[in-house]
Write an enzyme that holds these catalytic residues in place. Structure first.
Site, short mmCIF file in Angstrom:
data_model
loop_
_atom_site.label_atom_id
_atom_site.label_comp_id
_atom_site.label_asym_id
_atom_site.label_seq_id
_atom_site.Cartn_x
_atom_site.Cartn_y
_atom_site.Cartn_z
N LYS A 156 -4.24 6.40 -2.25
CA LYS A 156 -5.63 6.01 -2.56
C LYS A 156 -6.24 5.15 -1.46
O LYS A 156 -7.45 5.15 -1.27
CB LYS A 156 -5.73 5.27 -3.89
CG LYS A 156 -4.98 3.96 -3.96
CD LYS A 156 -3.80 4.09 -4.82
CE LYS A 156 -2.77 3.03 -4.61
NZ LYS A 156 -1.59 3.25 -5.41
N VAL B 294 -4.62 8.06 -8.49
CA VAL B 294 -5.26 7.22 -9.52
C VAL B 294 -4.44 7.27 -10.81
O VAL B 294 -4.14 8.36 -11.32
CB VAL B 294 -6.70 7.69 -9.82
CG1 VAL B 294 -7.32 6.85 -10.93
CG2 VAL B 294 -7.56 7.64 -8.57
N LYS C 156 -9.00 2.95 -6.56
CA LYS C 156 -8.95 4.00 -7.58
C LYS C 156 -10.33 4.19 -8.23
O LYS C 156 -10.74 5.33 -8.51
CB LYS C 156 -7.91 3.62 -8.64
CG LYS C 156 -6.49 3.64 -8.06
CD LYS C 156 -5.50 2.96 -8.98
CE LYS C 156 -4.09 2.98 -8.43
NZ LYS C 156 -3.17 2.10 -9.14
P1 NAP Z 1 7.32 2.91 -0.90
O1 NAP Z 1 8.34 2.77 -1.95
O2 NAP Z 1 6.99 1.75 -0.04
O3 NAP Z 1 7.73 4.14 0.01
C1 NAP Z 1 7.07 4.51 1.18
C2 NAP Z 1 8.07 5.18 2.03
O4 NAP Z 1 7.43 5.69 3.18
C3 NAP Z 1 9.17 4.23 2.48
O5 NAP Z 1 10.41 4.84 2.25
C4 NAP Z 1 8.89 4.06 3.96
O6 NAP Z 1 10.05 3.94 4.73
C5 NAP Z 1 8.22 5.38 4.29
N1 NAP Z 1 7.37 5.26 5.47
C6 NAP Z 1 6.37 4.39 5.68
N2 NAP Z 1 5.84 4.60 6.91
C7 NAP Z 1 6.55 5.60 7.46
C8 NAP Z 1 6.50 6.25 8.70
N3 NAP Z 1 5.63 5.91 9.64
N4 NAP Z 1 7.37 7.26 8.95
C9 NAP Z 1 8.27 7.63 8.00
N5 NAP Z 1 8.39 7.03 6.81
C10 NAP Z 1 7.51 6.03 6.54
O7 NAP Z 1 5.93 3.41 -1.51
P2 NAP Z 1 5.73 4.21 -2.87
O8 NAP Z 1 5.64 3.23 -3.98
O9 NAP Z 1 6.67 5.33 -2.96
O10 NAP Z 1 4.24 4.75 -2.65
C11 NAP Z 1 4.00 5.91 -1.89
C12 NAP Z 1 2.52 6.28 -2.10
O11 NAP Z 1 2.30 6.55 -3.47
C13 NAP Z 1 1.52 5.19 -1.73
O12 NAP Z 1 0.36 5.78 -1.22
C14 NAP Z 1 1.24 4.52 -3.06
O13 NAP Z 1 0.00 3.87 -3.10
C15 NAP Z 1 1.25 5.72 -3.96
N6 NAP Z 1 1.53 5.45 -5.37
C16 NAP Z 1 2.61 4.73 -5.72
C17 NAP Z 1 2.87 4.49 -7.07
C18 NAP Z 1 4.05 3.69 -7.52
O14 NAP Z 1 4.18 3.45 -8.71
N7 NAP Z 1 4.94 3.25 -6.64
C19 NAP Z 1 2.01 5.02 -8.04
C20 NAP Z 1 0.91 5.79 -7.64
C21 NAP Z 1 0.67 6.00 -6.29
P3 NAP Z 1 10.93 2.58 4.77
O15 NAP Z 1 11.73 2.63 3.52
O16 NAP Z 1 11.74 2.76 5.99
O17 NAP Z 1 9.93 1.46 4.82
N1 HSE Z 2 0.69 -0.58 -7.37
C1 HSE Z 2 0.07 0.39 -8.19
C2 HSE Z 2 -0.04 -0.15 -9.61
C3 HSE Z 2 0.87 1.66 -8.19
O1 HSE Z 2 0.54 -1.21 -9.89
O2 HSE Z 2 -0.71 0.45 -10.42
C4 HSE Z 2 0.08 2.81 -8.69
O3 HSE Z 2 -0.92 3.17 -7.80
#
Ligand code: NAP
Ligand code: HSE
Length: 433
Positions: free
Chosen positions: A106, A133, A206
């Site tokens: 987002k 979102v 969002k």
């Molecule tokens: P995360 O746990 O921080 O994972 C991101 C991953 O991407 C990490 O493993 C990181 O590697 C890797 N990364 C970052 N930059 C990179 C690069 N340049 N080259 C290769 N790998 C790279 O994040 P996440 O929670 O999974 O979120 C991912 C996306 O989903 C984000 O856009 C977030 O806003 C969205 N999202 C997340 C959630 C949630 O509940 N977590 C919900 C909805 C949406 P390292 O481990 O080496 O740092």
């Molecule tokens: N950090 C976000 C939340 C993850 O707490 O809702 C989902 O986008």
């Protein structure tokens, strides 16, 4: 022969791991669900040697983007790295090479959505972003497709799991803000930098995305008024409860007379309101459309598997489109240009908590200032907590008033010699008739 669609996942964190798990665990289902096997050809990581829960076949993990962008067999890029760069560059490069995109990002869409949508439209490519979102809740697709015949008047929701978890734990379990934030981080709800969550910016991104889709006009992060939850104290939660409200971080987007308002801030929500019972990391989005009336979408707004569920819904859709040669059907719907209403012009009810000298005439002088600025009071309560004798804590709730008039009145009250401090000013949502 069974068809196979090669995909690449960029980023292998919370969501990336959930997506790979679903693809492998349910491998036997994909052909039936979308007409082709889904094959993870590459996973882009930062460190290839890191220990991970999933063992990939040799050559799948890579730290080299060139191995993905230059592989013409890879048809779908699933971007789950987050942040602006290098995600933006990679998505643009992939679209230019004719690859379809699924993303949960987002941050990127709320700021650079326009250029990415233009490119996907030009190339008749898919760009799906359901997980961007409200995590696991289907809301983008319902707004774009199922509710397409409606003029949407209002979208209102709890769209950040971290802050909803924090506020719930502070109220129900008496946790401190710090303890509750740590819990949200451990459970994988919080962004890498949690200030985006607690500062309201994650929810604002969002709401920008939802408002753009609902009102067919580009709403960017900078158009959204934002306040976070860092100023909410246990006292506010307690006083709100006594008044019959719960405090939630709410995103609100409304359209009236071709003007769009978009804002995120804490709100006192009446306990009987459908959003009041949305607790922990659950999210809910309320949508009002002229044909459908009221609808509400509810579910887990964050976390590995709920978010992976939304990402996979998009992947299945894109693969289905590839198999049926009909990609690019659902493209950008921002075909109008509407004015954004500044927060100063928005009407709200307010809760005000302040400490004043406990002397005759103080209340009257405050009421005089409010009256000068057209602020009508619904209730004034003097709290008798553990105050020093000469100080009183007041909790004031107003009728509807324009934001700029309320702010002007507060400025004057703050400067009065009888005012010790303004503790908090929070907008109040009323039940619809
Ligand atoms: P995360 O746990 O921080 O994972 C991101 C991953 O991407 C990490 O493993 C990181 O590697 C890797 N990364 C970052 N930059 C990179 C690069 N340049 N080259 C290769 N790998 C790279 O994040 P996440 O929670 O999974 O979120 C991912 C996306 O989903 C984000 O856009 C977030 O806003 C969205 N999202 C997340 C959630 C949630 O509940 N977590 C919900 C909805 C949406 P390292 O481990 O080496 O740092
Ligand atoms: N950090 C976000 C939340 C993850 O707490 O809702 C989902 O986008």
């Amino acid at each position: 022969m069974m068809k196979k669609v090669d995909i690449a996942i960029l980023g292998f964190g919370t969501v990336g791991q959930g997506v790979a798990k679903i693809i492998y665990d349910k491998a036997s289902q994909w052909e039936k669900k979308c007409g082709a096997e889904i094959n993870i050809k590459k996973v882009l990581v930062r460190k290839a040697g890191k220990k991970r829960d999933i063992e990939f076949p040799e050559g799948v993990l890579t730290t080299d983007w060139n191995e993905i962008i230059n592989d013409s067999s890879i048809k779908v890029i699933v971007e789950l790295m987050g942040g602006i760069e290098p995600a933006r560059t990679y998505i643009i490069e992939a679209l230019k090479k004719g690859k379809h995109i699924v993303t949960a990002n987002k941050d990127l869409l709320a700021e650079y959505g326009e250029e990415i949508f233009e490119l996907s439209k030009k190339g008749k490519l898919d760009l799906y972003f359901e997980a961007s979102v409200a995590g696991g809740i289907p809301i983008i697709s319902p707004l774009k497709q199922s509710l397409a015949s409606n003029d949407i008047k209002e979208v209102m929701g709890i769209v950040n799991g971290t802050t909803n978890y924090i506020l719930t734990k502070m109220l129900k379990d008496g946790m401190s803000y710090e303890e509750a934030l740590k819990g949200a981080q451990e459970l994988g709800y919080a962004e890498a930098d949690p200030t985006a969550d607690v500062g309201g910016y994650d929810a604002a991104r969002k709401i920008a995305i939802l408002a753009s889709i609902a009102f067919h006009t580009r709403v960017k992060l900078k158009d959204v008024y934002v306040e976070g939850i860092t100023g909410i104290t246990p006292e506010d939660l307690m006083h709100a409860a006594e008044l019959g409200y719960v405090i939630k971080l709410v995103g609100i987007a409304r359209e009236e007379n071709n003007e769009v308002e978009a804002r995120v801030h804490p709100v006192l929500v009446p306990v009987k309101h459908p959003l009041a019972g949305v607790n922990d990391s659950f999210n809910a989005v309320y949508v009002y459309g002229d044909a459908v009336g009221e609808t509400m979408f509810f579910g887990r707004g964050a976390g590995r598997m709920p978010t992976a569920s939304s990402v996979m819904g998009d992947v299945v859709e894109v693969v289905n489109n590839i198999v049926n040669d009909c990609n690019g059907r659902v493209s950008c719907t921002c075909y109008e240009k509407k004015k954004i209403k500044p927060i100063q012009e928005v009407n709200s009810n307010f809760y005000l908590r302040l400490h004043v000298s406990d002397k005759p005439g103080v209340l009257a002088s405050i009421a005089t200032v409010f009256s000068k600025y057209g602020v009508s009071l619904a209730s004034v309560i003097q709290k008798n907590g553990k105050q020093r004798n000469d100080v009183a804590e007041l909790v004031v709730v107003t009728h509807l008033v324009k934001e700029k008039d309320m702010q002007e009145a507060i400025k004057v009250i703050k400067e009065m010699s009888s005012t010790r401090r303004i503790d908090n000013l929070i907008r109040v949502e009323q039940l619809k008739d």
